[in-house]
Design a protein around this motif. Structure first.
Motif, PDB file in Angstrom:
ATOM      1  N   THR A 101       0.823  -1.211   0.000  1.00 15.59           N
ATOM      2  CA  THR A 101       0.000   0.000   0.000  1.00 15.59           C
ATOM      3  C   THR A 101       0.854   1.256   0.000  1.00 15.59           C
ATOM      4  OG1 THR A 101      -0.776  -1.159   1.953  1.00 15.59           O
ATOM      5  CG2 THR A 101      -2.288   0.384   0.935  1.00 15.59           C
ATOM      6  N   SER A 102       2.081   1.118   0.524  1.00 12.77           N
ATOM      7  CA  SER A 102       2.934   2.300   0.703  1.00 12.77           C
ATOM      8  C   SER A 102       3.474   2.806  -0.624  1.00 12.77           C
ATOM      9  CB  SER A 102       4.102   1.952   1.624  1.00 12.77           C
ATOM     10  OG  SER A 102       5.086   2.940   1.498  1.00 12.77           O
ATOM     11  N   GLU A 103       3.459   4.129  -0.758  1.00  6.40           N
ATOM     12  CA  GLU A 103       4.144   4.682  -1.932  1.00  6.40           C
ATOM     13  C   GLU A 103       5.180   5.714  -1.488  1.00  6.40           C
ATOM     14  OE1 GLU A 103       1.828   7.016  -4.560  1.00  6.40           O
ATOM     15  OE2 GLU A 103       0.677   7.980  -2.984  1.00  6.40           O
ATOM     16  N   SER A 104       5.682   5.520  -0.287  1.00  7.27           N
ATOM     17  CA  SER A 104       6.670   6.494   0.199  1.00  7.27           C
ATOM     18  C   SER A 104       8.016   6.240  -0.467  1.00  7.27           C
ATOM     19  CB  SER A 104       6.803   6.403   1.718  1.00  7.27           C
ATOM     20  OG  SER A 104       7.744   5.427   2.064  1.00  7.27           O
ATOM     21  N   ASP A 105       8.693   7.342  -0.735  1.00 11.07           N
ATOM     22  CA  ASP A 105      10.004   7.261  -1.400  1.00 11.07           C
ATOM     23  C   ASP A 105      10.955   6.366  -0.637  1.00 11.07           C
ATOM     24  OD1 ASP A 105       8.993   8.955  -3.238  1.00 11.07           O
ATOM     25  OD2 ASP A 105       9.997  10.762  -2.475  1.00 11.07           O
ATOM     26  N   GLU A 106      10.871   6.483   0.697  1.00 10.26           N
ATOM     27  CA  GLU A 106      11.793   5.701   1.536  1.00 10.26           C
ATOM     28  C   GLU A 106      11.617   4.216   1.281  1.00 10.26           C
ATOM     29  OE1 GLU A 106      11.831   6.856   5.919  1.00 10.26           O
ATOM     30  OE2 GLU A 106      10.566   8.390   4.952  1.00 10.26           O
ATOM     31  N   ASP A 107      10.334   3.780   1.339  1.00 15.61           N
ATOM     32  CA  ASP A 107      10.054   2.354   1.167  1.00 15.61           C
ATOM     33  C   ASP A 107      10.511   1.871  -0.202  1.00 15.61           C
ATOM     34  OD1 ASP A 107       9.059   2.045   3.655  1.00 15.61           O
ATOM     35  OD2 ASP A 107       6.931   2.194   3.086  1.00 15.61           O
TER      36      ASP A 107
END
Lengths: 478, 147
Positions: B98-104
């Motif tokens: 679900t995550s779309e964070s740059d970090e992930d």
């Protein structure tokens, strides 16, 4: 007459030491006496027609008058030496000229005493004693051996006057001497008294000072304690502030963390809802009628909007979560490239985006700055009913920042709304008219503030809007 | 079918029951024959891959679909573990999250994930994504030979 006498006595006396004062006065008295004797002699000598001694008396008057002159000229030492040396010379001349009969030789003794009084240095005393003794010996020796140059009749009165004078000089001298002692005693008494007075005053002052010192000491102690209390207060306040600050920082961080986690975790169940409602629609379509399908559509639409909101909230919270990672970029190519993302929209709306010269070297977080340009241009395109939307992007370099502007010919913003537009989730239009979540400008503002800048706009309703924003020049990585 | 003519083995490591159902559904609609095994947390997934009891008979997957956000051992830790084992590190791992964070995203690629896919909210899109995934991995791409 008394006045004249006093004036003459005080001739040459100034604010000197008392002893000096008496010496001057004594010499004045002695000269005055000789002057008086001479003046008294003049009519007697005139009466007896003895002319030779008359000129001698005049010479004496002049010679001894010099003493007054020297006193008048404030040369007391010179007057003294002059007088003391002159006197035996006059006596010797007198003996040589007129014989011993009327020579007041007994004057030697008072003069010797006066010399002792005048000169305290032994060498000088010895010098004068020797001088006077030699003069005396000369006079006494000469009395019978030298033939007088001019013999004048014996005048007993002159001798009487001279004898009286000698006595007078001694009396004057003794008086002066005594007076000096008495006055010295007085002076000492006065001094003692004044010293006593001063002493008691000093004691008084010392007491006051001691008292003041004690008071000061106490005041100092009080001050110190007050200071300590104050310092403690300040320290506590500082500590409180520090705590509050760190709490604030933490709560800020927490809030962002919360927003991030919440929106992250909100996505998951939302996705479930959306997916399964759709799955329901697909797999059980024959069992659901049109009304049921419209409900499903509403549900799916709500889920999609919610998802979009969460996504944008996520991006909003992400801006503050991470430390700035600043890079130097050439903004010209950078913005041009970012505009490619909007190219389809630009083409479909028949729009033109004019890029003016932008800073070739800008220190910023590129990802975030691209969001700002993207959102502002996207807004300009969105809120634009013109047949040919025109958007001008330009920049000016200022002393400590760059000023950017994004100008459009869109629908404009009403003055009454100008405080609302940077607020989170604030929308000015119905979603049916202009879609969007109301987060774009809030995000822009947050990014610009992080870049030491400010964002504002100028607009007239219906006449387009110009957004201005600044980016600081002194940004550095932490 | 892969190039050996056997059904393609897929391992799904995912804790969310709903996602498991959706993923299964999406794969069912796909035209390509495959075997989808499911592990419900990171530890289970690692046991499956290392053939630890009760997975002695488990097949070695051709493709791993990995969720990041899981209780216990996180998806990234699972990925790191997989890339440490020489026999497993050649298996492509597709992150499905679900995550779309740059970090992930960055972290996943640094840990040598093969692709990173954000789960769409729309089921139709989800279906499309799985379709594309199958298409790409099962027809376009050549897998490393199984050891």
């Amino acid at each position: 007459m008394t006045n004249l006498f006093t004036n003459i006595s005080n001739l040459g006396v100034s604010e000197l030491l008392p002893r000096e004062e008496y010496k001057i006065r004594l010499l004045n008295h002695m000269s005055l006496f000789i002057t008086i004797v001479c003046l008294l002699s003049i009519p007697i000598l005139w009466y007896f027609k003895i002319l030779m001694p008359l000129w001698f008396v005049v010479v004496l008057l002049i010679l001894f008058g010099v003493t007054f002159l020297l006193h008048y000229l404030k040369k007391p030492m010179l007057a003294r030496s002059y007088h003391i040396i002159l006197f035996p010379l006059v006596l010797m001349t007198n003996v040589l000229l007129f014989g011993s009969e009327n020579s007041p030789l007994f004057f030697f003794f008072p003069y010797l005493i006066v010399t002792f009084y005048f000169y305290r240095k032994e060498k000088i005393q010895w010098f004068y004693i020797t001088y006077y003794i030699l003069a005396m010996v000369f006079c006494f020796g000469a009395v019978d051996t030298v033939e007088p140059y001019y013999e004048y009749p014996k005048i007993g009165l002159v001798n009487v006057l001279v004898s009286l004078g000698a006595v007078f000089i001694q009396i004057v001298f003794l008086r002066a001497f005594n007076f000096e002692i008495v006055s010295n005693e007085n002076r000492v008494a006065q001094l003692l008294e004044s010293v006593t007075v001063q002493n008691s005053e000093l004691e008084h002052k010392t007491n006051i000072l001691t008292l003041q010192a004690t008071e000061l000491q106490q005041a100092k102690k009080q001050l110190l304690s007050v200071n300590e209390i104050l310092e403690g207060k300040v320290n506590r306040r500082t500590e409180d502030l520090r705590k509050t600050n760190s709490e604030l920082l933490r709560s800020n961080k927490d809030l962002e963390e919360f927003a991030y986690v919440a929106s992250h975790d909100l996505q998951e169940p939302l996705r479930m809802v959306g997916n399964f409602v759709q799955l329901l629609d697909e797999e059980y379509s024959e069992k659901i009628d049109d009304e049921g399908r419209s409900y499903i559509n509403y549900a799916v639409d709500g889920v999609k909007r919610m998802s979009k909101l969460i996504e944008e909230l996520l991006s909003y919270s992400r801006v503050g979560r991470k430390e700035m990672n600043l890079k130097e970029i050439d903004l010209n190519g950078f913005v041009e490239k970012k505009m490619l993302d909007l190219q389809q929209k630009i083409k479909s709306l028949n729009a033109v985006v004019n890029l003016g010269p932008l800073p070739e070297k800008l220190f910023c977080e590129p990802g975030q700055i691209s969001i700002v340009f993207y959102n502002l241009v996207a807004n300009s395109l969105k809120f634009n009913n013109s047949e040919h939307p025109i958007i001008d992007i330009s920049s000016t370099e200022k002393e400590d920042h760059f000023l950017f502007s994004v100008k459009d010919n869109g629908i404009g913003i009403e003055q009454k709304d100008k405080h609302k537009i940077f607020k989170l989730f604030k929308r000015l239009h119905r979603k049916e008219d202009y879609e969007g979540t109301g987060i774009g400008l809030s995000l822009c503002r947050k990014i610009i503030i992080r870049h030491d800048g400010d964002i504002w706009f100028e607009s007239e309703d219906g006449n387009g809007t110009t957004f201005y924003f600044t980016i600081g020049k002194n940004l550095r990585n932490e | 079918m892969n190039n050996m003519g056997q059904p393609i083995e897929i391992l799904l490591i995912e804790d969310n029951e709903g996602d498991i159902v959706l993923t299964k559904k999406a794969f069912e609609r796909g035209k390509i024959g495959n075997n989808l095994s499911v592990c419900r947390n990171g530890q289970e997934g690692l046991n499956f891959l290392n053939k630890v009891d009760p997975y002695q008979q488990a097949p070695t997957p051709d493709l791993i679909l990995l969720d990041l956000n899981m209780p216990g051992i996180s998806g990234q830790e699972v990925l790191a573990e997989i890339k440490k084992v020489p026999t497993l590190k050649t298996i492509p791992v597709v992150i499905l999250t679900t995550s779309e964070s740059d970090e992930d995203i960055l972290k996943s690629y640094q840990l040598q994930a093969s692709s990173y896919i954000k789960k769409p909210v729309d089921f139709k899109q989800f279906g499309t994504v799985i379709q594309e995934l199958q298409n790409y991995w099962f027809t376009v791409v050549k897998f490393p030979p199984k050891s």
